[in-house]
Structure formats: C-alpha cells, structure tokens
Design a protein around this motif. Structure first.
Motif: not given
Length: 226
Positions: A74-79, A198-199
C-alpha cells in the motif's frame, strides 16, 4: 499573497539517511578479515568459504526483501525499494557464480554445505525485520549497512586483483557492490521520504535495527575467517 515559509523542522530523507550512515558506521579495523584480505594476508581458502556462505545469505535475503515489498504494497515507494533489492539479489547470485567457479566449487558443494551460525545471523535478523518491523525503518537501517558493505567489497575486490590474482569474473560479485548504486540510493530516499511523510518512519527505531545489522555484518566476516 505571500507563500508560507517551508517547514525546516521536518526531517528529510536525505538528512535521516546521512545521519544513519554516519551514526552507524563501524569502527575502523572492526572487520578483521577485510583488513587481512586488503593486506594480502588472509588464506585463499576464505574466498571459498565466503562464496559458500553468501550463497545461503543471498537466497534468504531475497525472500526477506520480497516479503517486505509485499508488506509495503500500500506504500508504492517503499515497496519499489524492496522489489529493487530483491532483483538485485538475483543479480548478485549470478555474479557469485564466478567466484564459486574460481574456487572450484561444484553444485554439490553448494547444496551440501553446512553453514556457520555466525555467518547466518545477519540474514536471520533480516528475516525477523521482514516479519515485523516497519518497512520504512528497515530501509533506513539497510542503507547504513549497505554503506559499510560497499566499502568492504571495494577493499576485497582490489585485493583479489592485486594480491590474489583472481580473474575479473571471480571479482564480479564484489565489484557489483563496490560501485555506486544511484538507483538504489534514489529508491531509498523515496521510500524513507514516504515513511516520514506518512509518519511510518521512526529513525530512532531504525538506528536500533541498524546497529544490530552492522554487528551481524561484522559477525559474518569474522566467522568466515574463523
């Protein structure tokens, strides 16, 4: 109408990653094996042990990175960051074959090898982080570790050429990590910035993870020599 002043109190990914790399850098001389290889004083047999152990490490880390990518779906940059790392492990495994060949290791040697606990502590901890740690924090911790790892690989690659006479194909694994990796660095910044925005990212927690990763990194090298 005047624009509001930028919020300079909010940390940026660049600052957070730079701080982690500096704060978590290992002490000079902590890696006994790399120092001995750099001086041409380590036995040639350590390279075979390294190849055998790394064959296990790469397979485990690739699974961990894939799992982190799925958890961060759900967090594309991290994925995207962890997906890139997983694909990088596949390339690393291909490069490792050149070292295995130079050390006359066979497929049977690789399959039957009994790994050393000290060498496998790093991937075991990485798997633990993959299961329960916040992926953005893992990205911070790994970035600090990669800085140390890249430095070690640069020393080893040069020594393999200058002191041990290994051909280019055998040095390819170390050369891969010794070179700058702008794609990985860019993706790491994007992942961490997303975590900050996003914290989700907690740099203090990431530093705790990073200290252990660095300790297990040293344990890997020193166990290869032991």
């Amino acid at each position: 109408m005047a624009r509001p002043a930028p919020d300079t109190t909010r940390p940026t990914a660049v600052a957070v990653l730079d701080e982690a790399v500096c704060a978590l850098a290992p002490d000079a001389g902590a890696n006994r094996l790399v120092a001995r290889i750099g001086a041409g004083q380590a036995p040639r047999s350590v390279f075979a042990t390294f190849a055998l152990e790394q064959h296990q490490v790469i397979a485990a880390d690739r699974l961990s990175f894939r799992h982190l990518a799925r958890r961060a779906d759900g967090d594309p940059p991290v994925a995207d960051f962890f997906d890139l790392l997983a694909r990088g492990e596949t390339l690393a495994l291909e490069r490792l074959a050149g070292l295995a060949d130079a050390c006359a290791l066979t497929a049977r040697d690789l399959a039957g090898y009994q790994p050393r606990p000290g060498c496998q502590a790093y991937p075991s901890y990485a798997a633990r982080l993959a299961l329960g740690a916040q992926p953005a924090d893992v990205a911070i911790a790994l970035t600090a570790n990669f800085a140390a790892w890249g430095g070690y690989c640069a020393v080893v690659e040069a020594a393999m050429r200058d002191h041990y006479g290994f051909p280019e194909a055998a040095r390819g694994f170390f050369g891969l990590f010794a070179e700058p990796a702008p794609d990985v660095e860019e993706q790491a910044r994007a992942a961490v910035q997303h975590g900050l925005d996003t914290g989700q990212a907690r740099p203090a927690t990431a530093h705790r993870y990073g200290r252990l990763l660095q300790a297990y990194e040293l344990m890997f090298w020193n166990s290869v020599d032991g």
